[in-house]
Design a protein around this motif. Structure first.
Motif, PDB file in Angstrom:
ATOM      1  N   GLY A  67       0.787  -4.285   5.051  1.00 25.01           N
ATOM      2  CA  GLY A  67       2.031  -4.964   4.741  1.00 25.01           C
ATOM      3  C   GLY A  67       2.404  -5.877   5.883  1.00 25.01           C
ATOM      4  O   GLY A  67       1.561  -6.255   6.696  1.00 25.01           O
ATOM      5  N   GLN A  71       7.100  -3.339   6.656  1.00 25.54           N
ATOM      6  CA  GLN A  71       6.395  -2.173   6.117  1.00 25.54           C
ATOM      7  C   GLN A  71       5.828  -1.321   7.242  1.00 25.54           C
ATOM      8  O   GLN A  71       5.801  -0.111   7.153  1.00 25.54           O
ATOM      9  CB  GLN A  71       5.265  -2.595   5.180  1.00 25.54           C
ATOM     10  N   GLN A 521       6.154  -0.897  -1.514  1.00 25.77           N
ATOM     11  CA  GLN A 521       5.028  -0.581  -0.637  1.00 25.77           C
ATOM     12  C   GLN A 521       3.636  -0.778  -1.269  1.00 25.77           C
ATOM     13  O   GLN A 521       2.779  -1.401  -0.662  1.00 25.77           O
ATOM     14  CB  GLN A 521       5.198   0.829  -0.069  1.00 25.77           C
TER      15      GLN A 521
END
Ligand SMILES: [Zn+2]
Length: 602
Positions: A67, A71, A521
């Motif tokens: 990410g 993240q 996510q």
């Protein structure tokens, strides 16, 4: 949910260099245009964790973690998205405008601030009471008897809550805290439970006070130990759960010990605060203690951030029994390896250190054995039993822990080792492990927290994603096309739709990070995997997109023509199909026109 404006998110992203931020957690080594490290999210011996400065993203080829900077913080620090933005904002000195919060969020934020303030000041007040007041003579004497000197008391900000029902209340009123803030802090109790108008009194009276801090060192609660041995109250009184404090989330001492745990990659789990303080003070510093509860999944995840392995201690009399099978499953499930240590009968780490010194405890730490060896060695009557039933009984008990181990390689090794030790076949043991897994049907923690489910779009779509983020003109061009109508029925096209509908500027790292910030996510991980995948040729992106559109339009056209043929005797259905076909033909002409437009001059 507190909301932070996308503009702020992008400013924070622009001001936070991913290499610098991740590099402040652990060292990164340059590898060509990228940076490389051992992955913090899974165990490995050769680095497969890459950070890409141009795309401001990270990706692990081993476990699929990935990410943008947000993240990373969310995964590494175990915080939610707004908190990740807040931490990066304060790092970069960017204010998060209050107007960006709803009135309710703002009230909650303000209360949180006030509660942090009252805990901060109360900790200092308790501490001064301990150091300065005559009333605390017996508290100081008690500490001395436990081998805790003034420096240690200062380092852990140990305090004293005076006798009497209203000492803290009087202090708090003087210091400008309201009755409501006192109630919300849990430092006081209501005389009549549940009646917020009834009188209040101090929760902690004549107690030795231990501030409980979160992992960044803010005091969020207290634990008070009784001093009068004749008193009939509980030995320890803890703060109740408040807006600041959730029991299962806090590990006592972690703010001081996390660096030592990270260095050792091992955490020693102790029971009480005094055990922890004594151990830390004699130089065994990779220690934590669950606060006021049994070990939770959240604790295990917190430990996993810093350690690969935990050491648990038991009184020799109850070795292995008291461990709490649930706690062990939780630790294994979080991907931690577990070692068990024994203490002499009747001793805890604190008493052992006082009697025999830090070295004696250190020796016990070094003697700690791997959980499975420990169990085998202490259950020899089962392990070496002449009857299969005896050995199977033991195998059954152990298989529940092996099952919880998320790493397949480690699980295999454990299965083989145990099978050979029990002289049963590996197959039998494996069957036992998986049979139980099917029956219990419980999700392991690994599945909930540690794995990173990456939902990869099909190859062609992945290439288009990569191209949209890296080829300068392509995204602008696609946005002029009826892309929404084309993608509507395409499986796996969700990520692409999000990219096209975002206000992303290709090749602008901050803007890419801003896009990442909006993705859940699994999609963020998929996108960073796509960006990291050198086999996806972004220069094919435009061609793939046009082909995708043409094939899709063709597919729908044929489908509708088939429907027309089949519904020639059903006027309503036929008319419906004809109308839909018209739309598809319209889409086709619009798409063809636009895709043939010459590329605009740069
Ligand atoms: Zn990894």
């Amino acid at each position: 949910m507190p909301r932070i404006a996308q503009e702020t998110v992008e400013r924070v992203a622009a001001a936070s260099d991913i290499v610098e931020v991740i590099g402040s957690y652990f060292p990164l080594k340059r590898a060509g245009t990228e940076f490389r490290a051992l992955c913090p999210f899974h165990q490995e011996k050769t680095p497969s964790f890459y950070v890409n400065p141009a795309k401001q993203s990270y990706y692990c080829h081993g476990c699929g973690a990935g990410g943008a900077i947000f993240q990373f913080l969310m995964q590494y620090e175990n915080v939610d998205f707004p908190e990740a933005v807040r931490r990066l904002a304060s790092r970069a000195g960017i204010p998060i405008l209050e107007s960006e919060h709803s009135a309710e969020d703002e009230a909650r934020q303000n209360l949180r601030k006030r509660l942090l303030r009252i805990h901060f000041e109360a900790a200092a007040w308790f501490h001064q009471n301990l150091l300065r007041t005559r009333a605390a003579d017996h508290a100081r004497a008690y500490l001395q008897s436990r081998g805790i000197n003034v420096e240690m008391a200062k380092r852990w900000q140990i305090g004293y809550a005076p006798r009497g029902w209203g000492s803290l209340i009087a202090w708090a009123e003087n210091s400008g805290f309201s009755r409501n803030e006192l109630l919300e802090s849990g430092l006081v109790k209501l005389k009549e439970d549940g009646n917020r108008n009834s009188r209040i009194y101090d929760r902690f009276r004549d107690r030795l006070m231990f501030p409980i801090c979160n992992d960044i060192g803010e005091t969020v609660a207290f634990s008070g130990r009784i001093l009068d041995p004749a008193a009939k109250e509980g030995k320890y009184v803890n703060s109740p759960e408040t807006a600041l404090f959730t029991k299962g989330n806090i590990l006592f001492g972690l703010h001081q010990s996390k660096r030592h745990i990270a260095n050792a990659r091992e955490a020693i789990v102790l029971e009480g605060q005094i055990d922890l303080i004594m151990s830390f003070e004699v130089g065994i510093r990779n220690v934590v203690a669950p606060q006021g509860t049994a070990l939770t999944e959240r604790h295990a995840t917190l430990i996993r951030r810093f350690a690969d392995q935990v050491v648990l201690f038991f009184d020799a009399d109850t070795a292995g029994q008291k461990a709490g099978e649930r706690a062990l499953e939780i630790l294994f499930g979080a991907g931690l390896q577990v070692k068990l240590g024994e203490l002499p009968p009747g001793e805890d780490p604190d008493s052992l250190i006082r009697k025999a010194g830090g070295k004696a405890f250190q020796a016990r730490v070094e003697l700690a054995e791997d959980f499975f060896d420990f169990q085998v060695n202490r259950n020899l009557s089962f392990v070496e039993s002449k009857t299969t039933a005896g050995r199977i009984a033991f195998a059954r008990k152990m298989s529940q822990f092996i099952r919880a181990v998320p790493d397949p390689v480690l699980r295999d090794t454990l299965t083989s080792r145990l099978a050979s030790r029990l002289t049963i076949t590996r197959e039998t043991l494996s069957q036992m492990i998986f049979a139980q897994a099917r029956h219990s049907g419980t999700k392991t923690l690994r599945e909930e927290v540690v794995t990173n489910p990456v939902v990869m779009p099909p190859h062609g779509l992945a290439v288009i994603c990569k191209a949209a983020l890296t080829i300068p003109d392509l995204l602008g061009k696609i946005r002029q096309q009826p892309w929404e109508a084309i993608l509507r029925q395409i499986e796996g096209g969700e990520l692409l739709s999000k990219i096209f509908s975002s206000d992303l500027e290709p090749n602008d790292p901050a803007s890419i990070a801003g896009l990442f910030a909006t993705l859940p996510q699994p999609e963020a991980a998929a996108l960073s995997a796509i960006l990291a995948n050198k086999e996806l040729n972004e220069h094919m992106g435009e061609r793939f997109w046009i082909e995708l559109a043409q094939v899709e339009i063709q597919r729908r056209k044929q489908q509708l023509e088939n429907v027309q043929r089949l519904t020639s005797d059903d006027p309503i259905a036929y008319r419906q199909a004809t109308e839909e076909l018209k739309e598809v033909l319209d889409l086709q002409s619009r798409f063809t026109d636009i895709s043939r437009l010459p590329r605009r001059a740069p």
